[in-house]
Design an enzyme around this catalytic site. Structure first.
Site, PDB file in Angstrom:
ATOM      1  CG  ASN A   1      -0.169  -0.091   2.502  1.00 45.89           C
ATOM      2  OD1 ASN A   1       0.530   0.833   2.870  1.00 45.89           O
ATOM      3  ND2 ASN A   1      -0.250  -1.234   3.193  1.00 45.89           N
TER       4      ASN A   1
ATOM      5  CG  ASP B   1      -6.741  -5.845   6.447  1.00 43.60           C
ATOM      6  OD1 ASP B   1      -6.215  -5.761   7.569  1.00 43.60           O
ATOM      7  OD2 ASP B   1      -7.412  -4.933   5.932  1.00 43.60           O
TER       8      ASP B   1
ATOM      9  CG  PHE C   1      -3.535   5.658  12.899  1.00 41.92           C
ATOM     10  CD1 PHE C   1      -2.640   5.554  13.948  1.00 41.92           C
ATOM     11  CD2 PHE C   1      -3.699   6.901  12.284  1.00 41.92           C
ATOM     12  CE1 PHE C   1      -1.916   6.657  14.380  1.00 41.92           C
ATOM     13  CE2 PHE C   1      -2.980   8.009  12.707  1.00 41.92           C
ATOM     14  CZ  PHE C   1      -2.090   7.898  13.754  1.00 41.92           C
TER      15      PHE C   1
ATOM     16  CE  LYS D   1      -8.536  -3.322  13.669  1.00 40.45           C
ATOM     17  NZ  LYS D   1      -7.485  -3.964  12.892  1.00 40.45           N
TER      18      LYS D   1
HETATM   19  O1  PMT Z   1       2.583   6.369   6.481  1.00 45.77           O
HETATM   20  P1  PMT Z   1       1.909   7.599   5.907  1.00 45.77           P
HETATM   21  O2  PMT Z   1       2.160   7.747   4.413  1.00 45.77           O
HETATM   22  O3  PMT Z   1       2.249   8.859   6.659  1.00 45.77           O
HETATM   23  O4  PMT Z   1       0.332   7.380   6.031  1.00 45.77           O
HETATM   24  C1  PMT Z   1      -0.253   7.332   7.304  1.00 45.77           C
HETATM   25  C2  PMT Z   1      -1.366   6.292   7.367  1.00 45.77           C
HETATM   26  C3  PMT Z   1      -2.505   6.720   6.464  1.00 45.77           C
HETATM   27  C4  PMT Z   1      -0.840   4.916   6.934  1.00 45.77           C
HETATM   28  C5  PMT Z   1      -1.832   6.220   8.870  1.00 45.77           C
HETATM   29  O5  PMT Z   1      -2.296   7.464   9.267  1.00 45.77           O
HETATM   30  C6  PMT Z   1      -2.908   5.173   9.072  1.00 45.77           C
HETATM   31  O6  PMT Z   1      -4.088   5.400   8.900  1.00 45.77           O
HETATM   32  N1  PMT Z   1      -2.472   3.933   9.469  1.00 45.77           N
HETATM   33  C7  PMT Z   1      -3.347   2.758   9.598  1.00 45.77           C
HETATM   34  C8  PMT Z   1      -3.620   2.173   8.244  1.00 45.77           C
HETATM   35  C9  PMT Z   1      -4.471   0.933   8.316  1.00 45.77           C
HETATM   36  O7  PMT Z   1      -4.001  -0.111   8.020  1.00 45.77           O
HETATM   37  O8  PMT Z   1      -5.687   1.118   8.786  1.00 45.77           O
HETATM   38  P2  PMT Z   1      -6.792  -0.067   8.957  1.00 45.77           P
HETATM   39  O9  PMT Z   1      -8.032   0.691   9.131  1.00 45.77           O
HETATM   40  O10 PMT Z   1      -6.708  -1.021   7.835  1.00 45.77           O
HETATM   41  O11 PMT Z   1      -6.351  -0.816  10.255  1.00 45.77           O
HETATM   42  C10 PMT Z   1      -6.863  -0.489  11.556  1.00 45.77           C
HETATM   43  C11 PMT Z   1      -5.798  -0.623  12.608  1.00 45.77           C
HETATM   44  O12 PMT Z   1      -5.426  -1.986  12.782  1.00 45.77           O
HETATM   45  C12 PMT Z   1      -4.527   0.122  12.319  1.00 45.77           C
HETATM   46  O13 PMT Z   1      -4.087   0.655  13.526  1.00 45.77           O
HETATM   47  C13 PMT Z   1      -3.574  -0.985  11.824  1.00 45.77           C
HETATM   48  O14 PMT Z   1      -2.206  -0.666  12.116  1.00 45.77           O
HETATM   49  C14 PMT Z   1      -4.057  -2.173  12.635  1.00 45.77           C
HETATM   50  N2  PMT Z   1      -3.834  -3.473  11.978  1.00 45.77           N
HETATM   51  C15 PMT Z   1      -4.434  -3.757  10.798  1.00 45.77           C
HETATM   52  C16 PMT Z   1      -4.273  -4.999  10.226  1.00 45.77           C
HETATM   53  C17 PMT Z   1      -3.471  -5.957  10.872  1.00 45.77           C
HETATM   54  N3  PMT Z   1      -3.261  -7.162  10.342  1.00 45.77           N
HETATM   55  N4  PMT Z   1      -2.887  -5.659  12.031  1.00 45.77           N
HETATM   56  C18 PMT Z   1      -3.053  -4.434  12.604  1.00 45.77           C
HETATM   57  O15 PMT Z   1      -2.490  -4.153  13.660  1.00 45.77           O
END
Ligand code: PMT
Length: 397
Positions: free
Chosen positions: A210, A279, A323, A341
């Site tokens: 990504n 994911d 996030f 979560k």
């Molecule tokens: O790195 P930059 O270019 O500055 O961009 C910043 C960002 C947009 C990446 C950042 O601000 C952000 O939003 N990060 C989380 C991105 C994400 O994967 O979001 P999600 O909605 O898919 O996941 C939700 C949360 O679960 C996140 O905290 C993620 O880190 C966590 N997660 C997700 C999947 C997984 N297998 N394990 C996790 O821990």
């Protein structure tokens, strides 16, 4: 309570019998979290060896203004810039006189002239010398220049005299240096941050990933370091330089990121999941490059482990901040993630806007917990990082 985490201290050791205590002063500064570099004057070297100071500080001892090699690596100007504070302990009458006169006659006096950081001086000498009009006048000059004097103590001296002139205990001196820096709720706290993008191999040349650059995570790390926290970064693929004051662990796949976080989570006070973790990973990555054909190609994906969710379930879980990168039904989706979560708060960013979220220098977020939503308007990731850390400290520490 630690006050010197992430702080660089230059310790000047000058010619006094109390110089034998300098390795202990180095240790006590390190106990408070400081990185220490030592400047040993010619006088200081009569009382303590370079080797003992090198062994305790774990850094080369600086002792010569005219050392060509030192000037190539860390010369007097670099040393002055490196320091967050300069401590001279013990400070001899001669060194105090040099500083008061504004001399640049050796490495220590030159570094003092070249620095703009706080300076502390711990005089140590015979009681009659300390009480002399000249030494007292020089100390008064230094006080006028905002140099802090750590007063010597009264007692029996090495020469047998009784009076004022003994160097205080090392821990007292180190604490005095710590007081120069404002302590925050994050001082000495341990923070683990994931950042950047994970990369899942399809074959040796292609991958699923990504657009995360690591900028948001790096800004959060900078804010934590600035606030005195001990930071560990578990970094996926990033395109920014990471602050070397953090412990940096590289983990470019979702599986490696999961392993690295679980290995290092014990004892952390705060966990911030800023990484864009895939994911899904490829179920059976090919060992060789997939050949082009006219057939439809199906790649089977398998879900990865949810790192944030797993950390939230730990018995001794740290404060967990996630996030949510969303493109639609922003608040609703973020709220669901907060509940599913089990984290303490979730930071929502709208990643459908090319100017915000992924790769951009700016972002706009909503800080959501069970009690409230705090909107943080568009700003640089650095400024938002500081604001987010401030909110986490206020709400959870
Ligand atoms: O790195 P930059 O270019 O500055 O961009 C910043 C960002 C947009 C990446 C950042 O601000 C952000 O939003 N990060 C989380 C991105 C994400 O994967 O979001 P999600 O909605 O898919 O996941 C939700 C949360 O679960 C996140 O905290 C993620 O880190 C966590 N997660 C997700 C999947 C997984 N297998 N394990 C996790 O821990």
């Amino acid at each position: 309570m630690s006050h010197l985490t992430n702080k660089n201290i230059v310790l000047g050791v000058s010619g006094s019998i109390a110089a034998y205590k300098a390795p202990d002063i180095v240790r006590r500064l390190q106990d408070l979290g400081a990185e220490v570099r030592v400047i040993l004057t010619q006088g200081g070297a009569q009382f303590i060896t370079e080797l003992s100071l090198q062994a305790t500080s774990k850094n080369k001892v600086h002792d010569n203004l005219w050392d060509k090699e030192a000037e190539l690596s860390m010369g007097h100007i670099e040393l002055a810039k490196w320091a967050d504070a300069l401590l001279i302990a013990p400070a001899s009458a001669n060194t105090i006189s040099n500083i008061a006169a504004g001399k640049a006659c050796d490495l220590l006096s030159s570094v003092i002239l070249a620095s703009d950081c706080p300076i502390l001086i711990a005089p140590a000498m015979n009681q009659q010398m300390y009480a002399s009009i000249s030494v007292q006048a020089n100390l008064a000059t230094l006080v006028q220049r905002d140099i802090q004097i750590i007063n010597p103590e009264h007692g029996v001296q090495a020469c047998g005299d009784i009076g004022e002139g003994r160097l205080p205990e090392s821990d007292k001196i180190a604490k005095q240096v710590g007081l120069m820096f404002q302590s925050t709720k994050l001082s000495g706290k341990k923070v683990l941050i994931t950042l950047g993008a994970t990369i899942e191999a399809i074959d040796p040349v292609r991958y699923l990933s990504n657009h995360s650059s690591g900028k948001m995570g790096s800004a959060l790390a900078e804010a934590c370091i600035e606030a005195g926290a001990q930071v560990t970064l578990v970094a996926g693929n990033v395109s920014v330089e990471l602050n070397q004051k953090a412990e940096i662990i590289s983990a470019t796949t979702a599986e490696k990121m999961h392993q690295s976080v679980m290995k290092n989570i014990n004892g952390q006070d705060i966990f911030i999941a800023c990484a864009a973790v895939s994911d899904y990973s490829i179920k059976n990555p090919e060992n060789h490059k997939i050949k082009k054909s006219n057939q439809t190609l199906t790649i089977e994906l398998t879900p990865t482990k949810d790192i944030l969710k797993e950390v939230c379930k730990l018995d001794k879980k740290p404060i967990c901040i996630g996030f949510a990168a969303e493109t639609q039904n922003l608040l609703e989706n973020a709220q669901n993630k907060l509940n599913n979560k089990g984290c303490d708060a979730i930071i929502l960013n709208d990643v459908s806007n090319a100017d915000l979220g992924f790769k951009s220098d700016e972002n706009a977020v909503v800080f959501i917990d069970q009690k409230s939503n705090v909107k943080l308007a568009k700003n640089s990731k650095q400024k938002l990082g500081r604001k987010i850390i401030e909110i986490i400290s206020e709400k959870f520490l």
